[in-house]
Design an enzyme around this catalytic site. Sequence first.
Site, PDB file in Angstrom:
ATOM      1  N   LYS A 135      -7.080  -3.331  -5.051  1.00 22.52           N
ATOM      2  CA  LYS A 135      -7.345  -2.882  -6.419  1.00 22.52           C
ATOM      3  C   LYS A 135      -8.360  -3.798  -7.110  1.00 22.52           C
ATOM      4  O   LYS A 135      -9.254  -3.332  -7.818  1.00 22.52           O
ATOM      5  CB  LYS A 135      -6.038  -2.838  -7.203  1.00 22.52           C
ATOM      6  N   ARG A 176       4.811  18.497   6.399  1.00 23.37           N
ATOM      7  CA  ARG A 176       6.201  18.894   6.143  1.00 23.37           C
ATOM      8  C   ARG A 176       6.421  19.131   4.647  1.00 23.37           C
ATOM      9  O   ARG A 176       5.609  18.691   3.832  1.00 23.37           O
ATOM     10  CB  ARG A 176       7.178  17.845   6.695  1.00 23.37           C
ATOM     11  N   ASP A 217      -2.266  -5.392  -1.334  1.00 18.93           N
ATOM     12  CA  ASP A 217      -2.366  -4.236  -2.225  1.00 18.93           C
ATOM     13  C   ASP A 217      -3.153  -4.603  -3.486  1.00 18.93           C
ATOM     14  O   ASP A 217      -4.063  -3.870  -3.905  1.00 18.93           O
ATOM     15  CB  ASP A 217      -0.948  -3.765  -2.578  1.00 18.93           C
TER      16      ASP A 217
END
Lengths: 432, 432
Positions: free
Chosen positions: A203, A46, A199
């Site tokens: 990393k 989109r 998260d």
Amino acid sequence: MKPVKIGVCGLGTVASGTINVLTRNVSEITARTGCEIIIEQVGARRDNPACDTSALNVSRDIFDVVRNPEVEMVVELIGGTSVAKELVEEAIANGKHVVTANKALIAEFGNELFAKAEAKGVTIAYEAAVAGGIPIIKALREGLSANKVEWLAGIINGTGNFILTEMRDKGRDFADVLKEAQELGYAEADPTFDVEGIDAAHKLVILASLAFGMPLQFDKIFTEGISNIAPEDVSYAEELGYRIKHLGIARNTEQGVELRVHPTMIPEKRLIANVDGVMNAVLVKGDAVGPTLYYGAGAGSEPTASAVVADIVDVARQVGAGQQVKVPHMAFNTLQDLPILGIEEVETAYYLRLSALDQPGVLSKITQILSDAGISIEALIQKEPAEGEDHVPVILLTNRTIEKQLLSAKAAIAALDSVSGEVTHIRVESLG
Amino acid sequence: MKPVKIGVCGLGTVASGTINVLTRNVSEITARTGCEIIIEQVGARRDNPACDTSALNVSRDIFDVVRNPEVEMVVELIGGTSVAKELVEEAIANGKHVVTANKALIAEFGNELFAKAEAKGVTIAYEAAVAGGIPIIKALREGLSANKVEWLAGIINGTGNFILTEMRDKGRDFADVLKEAQELGYAEADPTFDVEGIDAAHKLVILASLAFGMPLQFDKIFTEGISNIAPEDVSYAEELGYRIKHLGIARNTEQGVELRVHPTMIPEKRLIANVDGVMNAVLVKGDAVGPTLYYGAGAGSEPTASAVVADIVDVARQVGAGQQVKVPHMAFNTLQDLPILGIEEVETAYYLRLSALDQPGVLSKITQILSDAGISIEALIQKEPAEGEDHVPVILLTNRTIEKQLLSAKAAIAALDSVSGEVTHIRVESLG
């Protein structure tokens, strides 16, 4: 040099930032690269009102991009690990270089993807996967290549740092700040990924592997979130000259590699203790250079795009000149299978907070337990009892000890009749 | 890949650090480079007890190194701009790559040396020339390549920062701390180079040219030292929520480029305001990434060697694979002749300190002069007179204004009968 043609997969926040930066700074970027970078195709299900794609060739089938014979470099910005992995694998199979901001993909599947890329003679660049716009991957793979990296510690999740900063600055509690962070768009509706450290773990696994030259081992990392940090811990830390930060820590020891994400008390005079709000920073200690720190925005459309475009320029500088990228994916050409220590084997200092009966002899029982376990005490605060309370808060800072010894001493303290409720522990690092 | 043979010129502090790091970390460095780095020859007039060269081929004629047909990369660590320039020119003429830590050489002769290197198809790498072990050249040339750099500000002289830190922490005066710095070996017997900002100017010229894509213009930089900073300025700054740092500042404005080294008041909450002692830090503001900061040791044997060896690895990764280094010497393949603004054209805020007669109406005369010059006042402190004194210290913080307007208002204030002695001004930057 001939132009380099790229294809962008995705049109979300980072992709629109990437297209906007490539467009706005085209003259600087072209002068730096030495050749034109052409956005040959964009694949997106989109449109995104943040990005004008009217002059671009947009396909609704993302896979068109990796199959387009004109595209030399695929910029994967769709996120996730299912479609993104397929896309990257097909790009590699088709002989295309890959630039990605996808930390989960690299942390969980980097080993196999890099092997595939190397077999095909192409590069996967992933600066944007860690700490947004901070060029920390480049620092570890290139800037610090002279060093044995001894340890690194990073504030690598902006949401968590925003929450801890607000808790300290305004004395607010976790749930209250989390709600605000969600309203501000800093935290997701389901905040688990950020506040429980997943998260940050993605990393940290990448940073640690680059620092020490070992394969990515996401399943071995220890992760503890910040949701149990109480306002009183924040203020006691302050009183002791410390701040609480949600750190990813990796340390190369003789016994093995420590790999852990958890709330950490650090001395307030350290530069990294003063990194506030949504900002990120990574502190790296090399044997030659000593401590170095890298600070900047760890997320956001254009900060992340800054890293994505830097990777595009890096690859284009070589590809445009008909050369190969010679910086190894994982910093080292040969990796070592270093053992990862379980959290119970980690050595660090500790903050303990407990509620003890305000009676003679109680403190001596507590300190005796620690002493018997070989744990010495650096600082101790005993507070006055509040009006009508017979228990008082006791705060202890210990010297460095092995976690399993600390936990067993902690259990013995919690079992004392004169101690009520749980004993809280927070790991303490001097980062000196 | 085939081994890469290097020659080291010089055996001083940085050279011995370089040889020691290459030797101690040989397994990490080889695994990262993908080929062996062999020290083919060392050229040094005398030995250095800090470095064991018994296994090395040492020549007492430094020029032997650049004439040795086996040497592919010359590491110039003798310093200065006369012999070093000859050496680098002969190395280039002989088709050898050059790695140097020589900031004066690059700042003053970089334009011509890079042109010669490019004509010969060789590289001059100079990470160690700015901010020691901090990989700031790499950050500017590669890590931030997506950005229009708007401005940068750096603490790029450790001696000056040590002196200012001691002045603030202990309320000492400049001369007193300088003497200690000389005893500690942080400052030279002739401290001019450090405390008057010449060393910082060399580094700033390099950083600014890389950031904005313009030729090196060392003769255009404005430099002001820290020897006139008084202890009372340090404490008034503190009272106003600021710290005084000796900054190199470069800003790309529509009128031209600001290029200036001078004492600067900056808000204490900025991370760079908290960089203390001999440490360096560079803050870079890019249009996409926002503010980023790079921190570490700016001098010293092994921190500087860390940068020298990183350059050796960078070049060896390409040379060993038979490729060319494609990162342009000055970050951009084509440079722009941007005009450099004179200091009187610079726009910034100011701190003013003066001694005024403690009488009604005096303050209004001072503020009227500023108002007539279109300068508004951000903060004003008037102190009580000391016992037996008829003058009082007055401290003003102005809004941003053009320096020539400030200087003319300052002269008018100094000319008032009710103002005695000189009016002190210090530039103020928010770095926001």
